[in-house]
Design a protein around this motif. Structure first.
Motif, PDB file in Angstrom:
ATOM      1  N   ALA A 297       0.793  -1.110   0.201  1.00 51.54           N
ATOM      2  CA  ALA A 297       0.000   0.010   0.190  1.00 51.54           C
ATOM      3  C   ALA A 297       0.577   1.109   0.089  1.00 51.54           C
ATOM      4  O   ALA A 297       0.709   2.521  -0.859  1.00 51.54           O
ATOM      5  N   VAL A 298       2.106   0.867   1.004  1.00 55.75           N
ATOM      6  CA  VAL A 298       2.955   2.408   0.734  1.00 55.75           C
ATOM      7  C   VAL A 298       3.735   2.811  -0.470  1.00 55.75           C
ATOM      8  O   VAL A 298       3.608   3.697  -0.720  1.00 55.75           O
ATOM      9  N   PHE A 299       3.729   1.642  -1.232  1.00 55.63           N
ATOM     10  CA  PHE A 299       4.640   1.619  -2.268  1.00 55.63           C
ATOM     11  C   PHE A 299       3.701   2.684  -3.306  1.00 55.63           C
ATOM     12  O   PHE A 299       4.296   2.637  -4.288  1.00 55.63           O
ATOM     13  N   VAL A 300       2.812   1.618  -3.641  1.00 53.17           N
ATOM     14  CA  VAL A 300       1.569   1.701  -4.704  1.00 53.17           C
ATOM     15  C   VAL A 300       1.052   3.917  -4.544  1.00 53.17           C
ATOM     16  O   VAL A 300       1.272   4.251  -5.393  1.00 53.17           O
ATOM     17  N   TYR A 301       1.722   4.197  -2.969  1.00 53.40           N
ATOM     18  CA  TYR A 301       0.963   5.508  -2.911  1.00 53.40           C
ATOM     19  C   TYR A 301       1.994   6.054  -3.417  1.00 53.40           C
ATOM     20  O   TYR A 301       2.241   7.530  -3.900  1.00 53.40           O
ATOM     21  N   LEU A 302       3.869   5.547  -3.213  1.00 52.52           N
ATOM     22  CA  LEU A 302       4.996   6.498  -2.939  1.00 52.52           C
ATOM     23  C   LEU A 302       4.569   6.667  -4.959  1.00 52.52           C
ATOM     24  O   LEU A 302       4.810   7.702  -5.213  1.00 52.52           O
TER      25      LEU A 302
ATOM     26  N   LEU B 147       1.783   6.859  -7.377  1.00 55.34           N
ATOM     27  CA  LEU B 147       1.264   7.830  -7.159  1.00 55.34           C
ATOM     28  C   LEU B 147       1.937   9.304  -6.906  1.00 55.34           C
ATOM     29  O   LEU B 147       1.840  10.143  -7.816  1.00 55.34           O
ATOM     30  N   VAL B 148       1.808   9.251  -5.151  1.00 62.00           N
ATOM     31  CA  VAL B 148       3.129  10.539  -5.358  1.00 62.00           C
ATOM     32  C   VAL B 148       4.400  10.521  -6.292  1.00 62.00           C
ATOM     33  O   VAL B 148       4.393  12.506  -7.053  1.00 62.00           O
ATOM     34  N   LEU B 149       5.395  10.108  -6.723  1.00 57.74           N
ATOM     35  CA  LEU B 149       6.222   9.927  -7.763  1.00 57.74           C
ATOM     36  C   LEU B 149       5.643  10.615  -9.000  1.00 57.74           C
ATOM     37  O   LEU B 149       5.928  11.522  -9.907  1.00 57.74           O
ATOM     38  N   SER B 150       4.622   9.910  -9.528  1.00 61.14           N
ATOM     39  CA  SER B 150       3.619  10.029 -10.826  1.00 61.14           C
ATOM     40  C   SER B 150       2.889  11.900 -10.865  1.00 61.14           C
ATOM     41  O   SER B 150       3.559  12.638 -11.336  1.00 61.14           O
ATOM     42  N   ARG B 151       2.453  12.013  -9.803  1.00 61.31           N
ATOM     43  CA  ARG B 151       2.360  13.327  -9.202  1.00 61.31           C
ATOM     44  C   ARG B 151       2.909  14.903  -9.882  1.00 61.31           C
ATOM     45  O   ARG B 151       3.274  15.495  -9.798  1.00 61.31           O
TER      46      ARG B 151
END
Length: 151
Positions: free
Chosen positions: A125-130, A132-136
């Protein structure tokens, strides 16, 4: 030990909270998420070393405690002034849904897959959020560079 972990996490949040405030609250998020992943991975591979447990708990607690207000700040900054009340209400509602729904999901994962499976699911879950943040961040930088070139 628990009191010491809570004290150190709180102290780190107070000290680092002022340092991490910037014009773009999304900028420190990759570092905090990597610190969170580090804490989770050390917990997975730590068998019985209490010093490593202390370090991983402080990393996890500090990074989560600093990431939460940054997410809320970012949500407010990207919303229009007319929508800010709705964004804050939705953010608070989703937080409480998470607080009351999380124990059921965590209990299910713990009963089906054990401690390691639970920590691995948090890592995912943290990796997926990471990601998403990097793509943003890459999207906003590309947009900023294109906007600067057009001036």
């Amino acid at each position: 030990m628990l009191f010491l972990i809570l004290f150190v996490c709180g102290l780190c949040r107070i000290v680092l909270g002022g340092v991490l405030t910037s014009k773009n609250p999304l900028s420190p998020m990759p570092y905090l998420l990597c610190l969170m992943l580090f804490g989770l991975l050390v917990m997975i591979f730590n068998s019985s070393n209490s010093i490593l447990y202390f370090v991983s708990a402080v990393c996890l607690g500090t990074s989560y405690g600093l990431a939460y207000p940054l997410i809320k700040t970012y949500a407010v900054k990207v919303s229009s002034e007319n929508d800010r009340h709705d964004v804050l209400s939705f953010f608070t509602l989703s937080y409480f849904v998470g607080v009351y729904f999380y124990p059921m999901v965590a209990g299910f994962i713990l009963s089906q897959f054990g401690d390691t499976g639970y920590l691995l699911s948090l890592c995912i879950a943290v990796f997926v959020y990471l990601l998403l943040v990097l793509s943003r961040l890459s999207f906003s930088r590309k947009w900023f560079v294109e906007a600067a070139k057009s001036i």
